[in-house]
Design an enzyme around this catalytic site. Sequence first.
Site, PDB file in Angstrom:
ATOM      1  CG  HIS A  19       8.106  -6.538 -11.770  1.00  0.00           C
ATOM      2  ND1 HIS A  19       9.295  -6.856 -12.402  1.00  0.00           N
ATOM      3  CD2 HIS A  19       7.657  -5.406 -12.385  1.00  0.00           C
ATOM      4  CE1 HIS A  19       9.546  -5.965 -13.357  1.00  0.00           C
ATOM      5  NE2 HIS A  19       8.568  -5.080 -13.366  1.00  0.00           N
ATOM      6  CG  ASP A  20       5.941  -5.922  -4.983  1.00  0.00           C
ATOM      7  OD1 ASP A  20       6.926  -6.597  -4.661  1.00  0.00           O
ATOM      8  OD2 ASP A  20       5.841  -4.698  -4.755  1.00  0.00           O
TER       9      ASP A  20
END
Length: 298
Positions: A19-20
């Site tokens: 995830h960013d």
Amino acid sequence: MAPGKLVTRQDIEALVESHDTFLFDCDGVVWNGRNAITNVSAALDMLRRRGKRLIFVTNNSATSRKDYVAKFAKYGIQASVDEIFSSAYATAVYLHDVVRFGGDKKAYVIGGSGIHRELADVGISTLGDDDTAPINLETLGDIHPNPDVGAVVFGIDYDISYRKLACAHTHLTQNPDCLFIATNNDRTLPGGKYMYPGCGSLLSSLEHSTQRTSLVMGKPNKPMLDCVMQKFHLDPARTCMVGDRLDTDILFGISGGLSTLCVLTGVATESDILSLSAPQATYYMSSIGDMAELDRQQ
């Protein structure tokens, strides 16, 4: 598919690397009542060092974003105004950018100073904060609709009174085209050891008396989701919603096509999370403070 429990360092590492952006609820996730969750500051710092974007998404409308920054600082947590997205701010964005509300129209507010401040920041005048005089059956008839009121905004109000409800009721039933907006409709509110009536429980009295349904801004509803996605240009496939309530936080993430992480430091219990009748989180773990484990040497 049943939610996956994150227990090991490898589990947490896989979550972080996939995830960013992480959207965090606040109460029950970052803090609980008056106390910060153990190791939460270290966990959030770790995510920042790894280049992750952090956004704090809360249904609490009583506090302005500027005051939230001060609250985060009190707990030793770094946060900026632009990283905080409250239901009060979502309401201001909706009225200003979507409805183009303003001009000579005012909003009658039942709620805390956070709503008044967020609306004022976008140039919307508010009424209601000084409606504190006692009232009885003999003086009730002194309440009249104000033709300048074009919207009633309802948020959590710890000093709610019959006068405020009567004023809002009058505006909604007597002013043509008066908008009816609620910051959130949470049934309960965490207050440390116990749960107490939330904004939605108070809101129901006004919806019942007016026979009108409010447009609800906060999680898990679409207006707030649209505002968050539009402002931050998020990639749903690389975004994770972290919360402690299945019916708001987790459902909010599911509605947006995000992965979801439920923590056990707030409302939901492990049995709640594993119930097949509940919104199904992608993952769950004891606390986001456990993410700080990734900073420790093996």
